[in-house]
Motif scaffolding. Structure first.
Motif, PDB file in Angstrom:
ATOM      1  N   MET A 171      49.980   2.130  28.674  1.00 55.31           N
ATOM      2  CA  MET A 171      49.906   3.181  29.559  1.00 55.31           C
ATOM      3  C   MET A 171      51.439   3.636  29.642  1.00 55.31           C
ATOM      4  O   MET A 171      52.441   2.906  29.588  1.00 55.31           O
ATOM      5  CB  MET A 171      49.597   2.670  31.014  1.00 55.31           C
ATOM      6  N   TYR A 172      51.856   5.072  30.134  1.00 59.24           N
ATOM      7  CA  TYR A 172      52.857   5.622  30.276  1.00 59.24           C
ATOM      8  C   TYR A 172      53.584   5.301  31.811  1.00 59.24           C
ATOM      9  O   TYR A 172      53.129   5.743  32.592  1.00 59.24           O
ATOM     10  CB  TYR A 172      52.961   7.161  29.995  1.00 59.24           C
ATOM     11  N   HIS A 173      54.747   4.582  31.799  1.00 56.21           N
ATOM     12  CA  HIS A 173      55.237   4.207  33.096  1.00 56.21           C
ATOM     13  C   HIS A 173      56.602   4.871  33.473  1.00 56.21           C
ATOM     14  O   HIS A 173      57.233   4.334  34.509  1.00 56.21           O
ATOM     15  CB  HIS A 173      55.349   2.801  33.365  1.00 56.21           C
ATOM     16  N   TYR A 174      57.009   5.906  32.545  1.00 61.00           N
ATOM     17  CA  TYR A 174      58.042   6.537  32.916  1.00 61.00           C
ATOM     18  C   TYR A 174      58.259   7.347  34.291  1.00 61.00           C
ATOM     19  O   TYR A 174      57.223   7.935  34.611  1.00 61.00           O
ATOM     20  CB  TYR A 174      58.573   7.410  31.944  1.00 61.00           C
ATOM     21  N   LYS A 175      59.258   7.279  35.077  1.00 59.68           N
ATOM     22  CA  LYS A 175      59.278   7.897  36.249  1.00 59.68           C
ATOM     23  C   LYS A 175      60.727   8.602  36.304  1.00 59.68           C
ATOM     24  O   LYS A 175      61.802   7.897  36.115  1.00 59.68           O
ATOM     25  CB  LYS A 175      59.487   7.229  37.578  1.00 59.68           C
ATOM     26  N   SER A 176      60.853   9.883  36.345  1.00 66.94           N
ATOM     27  CA  SER A 176      62.061  10.599  36.468  1.00 66.94           C
ATOM     28  C   SER A 176      63.094  10.087  37.665  1.00 66.94           C
ATOM     29  O   SER A 176      62.458   9.453  38.628  1.00 66.94           O
ATOM     30  CB  SER A 176      61.926  12.088  36.714  1.00 66.94           C
ATOM     31  N   ASP A 177      64.268  10.430  37.573  1.00 66.21           N
ATOM     32  CA  ASP A 177      65.016  10.097  38.635  1.00 66.21           C
ATOM     33  C   ASP A 177      64.887  10.708  40.067  1.00 66.21           C
ATOM     34  O   ASP A 177      64.722  10.255  40.993  1.00 66.21           O
ATOM     35  CB  ASP A 177      66.761  10.793  38.168  1.00 66.21           C
ATOM     36  N   ALA A 178      64.147  12.050  39.879  1.00 69.83           N
ATOM     37  CA  ALA A 178      63.741  12.822  41.050  1.00 69.83           C
ATOM     38  C   ALA A 178      62.744  12.228  41.800  1.00 69.83           C
ATOM     39  O   ALA A 178      62.771  12.114  42.872  1.00 69.83           O
ATOM     40  CB  ALA A 178      63.667  14.190  40.753  1.00 69.83           C
ATOM     41  N   THR A 179      61.704  11.632  40.785  1.00 71.33           N
ATOM     42  CA  THR A 179      60.486  10.926  41.239  1.00 71.33           C
ATOM     43  C   THR A 179      60.926   9.572  41.715  1.00 71.33           C
ATOM     44  O   THR A 179      60.411   9.517  42.909  1.00 71.33           O
ATOM     45  CB  THR A 179      59.706  10.851  39.947  1.00 71.33           C
ATOM     46  N   GLN A 180      61.713   8.738  41.242  1.00 80.96           N
ATOM     47  CA  GLN A 180      62.273   7.671  41.897  1.00 80.96           C
ATOM     48  C   GLN A 180      62.904   8.002  43.358  1.00 80.96           C
ATOM     49  O   GLN A 180      62.587   7.354  44.267  1.00 80.96           O
ATOM     50  CB  GLN A 180      63.145   7.008  41.061  1.00 80.96           C
ATOM     51  N   PHE A 181      63.653   8.902  43.342  1.00 77.03           N
ATOM     52  CA  PHE A 181      64.260   9.363  44.588  1.00 77.03           C
ATOM     53  C   PHE A 181      63.288   9.785  45.502  1.00 77.03           C
ATOM     54  O   PHE A 181      63.588   9.207  46.787  1.00 77.03           O
ATOM     55  CB  PHE A 181      65.282  10.562  44.449  1.00 77.03           C
ATOM     56  N   LEU A 182      62.290  10.664  45.431  1.00 80.57           N
ATOM     57  CA  LEU A 182      61.323  10.808  46.386  1.00 80.57           C
ATOM     58  C   LEU A 182      60.502   9.807  46.821  1.00 80.57           C
ATOM     59  O   LEU A 182      60.187   9.714  47.918  1.00 80.57           O
ATOM     60  CB  LEU A 182      60.372  11.993  45.878  1.00 80.57           C
ATOM     61  N   ASP A 183      60.097   8.853  45.785  1.00 84.11           N
ATOM     62  CA  ASP A 183      59.428   7.671  46.164  1.00 84.11           C
ATOM     63  C   ASP A 183      60.176   6.819  47.238  1.00 84.11           C
ATOM     64  O   ASP A 183      59.538   6.191  48.140  1.00 84.11           O
ATOM     65  CB  ASP A 183      58.954   6.946  44.924  1.00 84.11           C
ATOM     66  N   GLN A 184      61.462   6.622  46.885  1.00 82.00           N
ATOM     67  CA  GLN A 184      62.273   5.630  47.765  1.00 82.00           C
ATOM     68  C   GLN A 184      62.272   6.310  48.973  1.00 82.00           C
ATOM     69  O   GLN A 184      62.289   5.848  50.019  1.00 82.00           O
ATOM     70  CB  GLN A 184      63.761   5.603  47.132  1.00 82.00           C
ATOM     71  N   LEU A 185      62.659   7.719  49.098  1.00 83.16           N
ATOM     72  CA  LEU A 185      62.801   8.241  50.268  1.00 83.16           C
ATOM     73  C   LEU A 185      61.556   8.401  51.217  1.00 83.16           C
ATOM     74  O   LEU A 185      61.466   7.961  52.358  1.00 83.16           O
ATOM     75  CB  LEU A 185      63.162   9.829  50.117  1.00 83.16           C
ATOM     76  N   MET A 186      60.441   8.574  50.569  1.00 84.37           N
ATOM     77  CA  MET A 186      59.041   8.250  51.387  1.00 84.37           C
ATOM     78  C   MET A 186      58.919   6.821  51.910  1.00 84.37           C
ATOM     79  O   MET A 186      58.337   6.660  52.823  1.00 84.37           O
ATOM     80  CB  MET A 186      57.807   8.778  50.508  1.00 84.37           C
ATOM     81  N   ALA A 187      59.331   6.259  50.960  1.00 86.67           N
ATOM     82  CA  ALA A 187      58.993   4.431  51.374  1.00 86.67           C
ATOM     83  C   ALA A 187      59.959   4.164  52.768  1.00 86.67           C
ATOM     84  O   ALA A 187      59.590   3.561  53.672  1.00 86.67           O
ATOM     85  CB  ALA A 187      59.543   3.573  50.403  1.00 86.67           C
ATOM     86  N   GLU A 188      61.139   5.049  52.690  1.00 83.55           N
ATOM     87  CA  GLU A 188      62.086   4.521  53.732  1.00 83.55           C
ATOM     88  C   GLU A 188      61.916   5.346  55.064  1.00 83.55           C
ATOM     89  O   GLU A 188      62.015   4.953  56.081  1.00 83.55           O
ATOM     90  CB  GLU A 188      63.516   4.675  53.370  1.00 83.55           C
ATOM     91  N   HIS A 189      61.141   6.538  54.822  1.00 81.68           N
ATOM     92  CA  HIS A 189      60.760   7.401  56.210  1.00 81.68           C
ATOM     93  C   HIS A 189      59.411   7.787  55.896  1.00 81.68           C
ATOM     94  O   HIS A 189      59.013   8.995  55.695  1.00 81.68           O
ATOM     95  CB  HIS A 189      61.472   8.934  55.952  1.00 81.68           C
ATOM     96  N   PRO A 190      58.327   7.104  56.311  1.00 81.94           N
ATOM     97  CA  PRO A 190      57.038   7.474  56.100  1.00 81.94           C
ATOM     98  C   PRO A 190      56.662   8.238  57.148  1.00 81.94           C
ATOM     99  O   PRO A 190      55.628   9.085  57.035  1.00 81.94           O
ATOM    100  CB  PRO A 190      56.286   5.958  56.618  1.00 81.94           C
ATOM    101  N   GLU A 191      57.536   8.552  58.167  1.00 82.59           N
ATOM    102  CA  GLU A 191      56.977   9.668  59.071  1.00 82.59           C
ATOM    103  C   GLU A 191      57.099  11.098  58.333  1.00 82.59           C
ATOM    104  O   GLU A 191      56.507  12.224  58.920  1.00 82.59           O
ATOM    105  CB  GLU A 191      57.870  10.038  60.297  1.00 82.59           C
ATOM    106  N   MET A 192      57.779  11.236  57.274  1.00 84.61           N
ATOM    107  CA  MET A 192      57.919  12.449  56.482  1.00 84.61           C
ATOM    108  C   MET A 192      56.680  13.115  56.040  1.00 84.61           C
ATOM    109  O   MET A 192      56.501  14.406  55.702  1.00 84.61           O
ATOM    110  CB  MET A 192      58.943  12.327  55.515  1.00 84.61           C
ATOM    111  N   GLU A 193      55.683  11.994  55.640  1.00 82.62           N
ATOM    112  CA  GLU A 193      54.643  12.450  55.264  1.00 82.62           C
ATOM    113  C   GLU A 193      53.787  13.400  56.124  1.00 82.62           C
ATOM    114  O   GLU A 193      53.217  14.398  55.886  1.00 82.62           O
ATOM    115  CB  GLU A 193      53.505  11.420  54.761  1.00 82.62           C
ATOM    116  N   ALA A 194      53.799  13.137  57.136  1.00 80.45           N
ATOM    117  CA  ALA A 194      53.034  14.007  58.322  1.00 80.45           C
ATOM    118  C   ALA A 194      53.687  15.368  58.463  1.00 80.45           C
ATOM    119  O   ALA A 194      53.164  16.473  58.546  1.00 80.45           O
ATOM    120  CB  ALA A 194      53.096  13.290  59.684  1.00 80.45           C
TER     121      ALA A 194
END
Length: 61
Positions: free
Chosen positions: A1-24
Motif C-alpha cells: 500500500m502507498y503510504h506517502y503523505k505530502s508536507d501539506a497533508t502532514q501539516f494539516l493532520d498535525q494541525l487538526m490533531a492539535e486543534h480538534p475544534e477546528m473541524e466544527a
C-alpha cells in the motif's frame, strides 16, 4: 500500500490533531458556500435564460 503523505497533508493532520475544534468550524464554513438549499423556481429561471451556444465558437456569422 502507498503510504506517502505530502508536507501539506502532514501539516494539516498535525494541525487538526492539535486543534480538534477546528473541524466544527470547517464544517460550519463549508455550509456557508457549498451546502445551500437551491430554489427550484430560481434554477428554472436560470435554465430558461441560458443562451444557446454556437456549435463552433470561431465560426464567422
Amino acid at each position: 500500500m502507498y503510504h506517502y503523505k505530502s508536507d501539506a497533508t502532514q501539516f494539516l493532520d498535525q494541525l487538526m490533531a492539535e486543534h480538534p475544534e477546528m473541524e466544527a468550524e470547517r464544517l460550519a464554513n463549508r455550509n456557508l458556500l457549498w451546502d445551500v438549499a437551491l430554489d427550484p423556481q430560481e434554477q428554472a429561471g436560470f435554465e430558461a435564460a441560458a443562451v444557446a451556444k454556437k456549435p463552433y465558437t470561431y465560426y464567422q456569422d
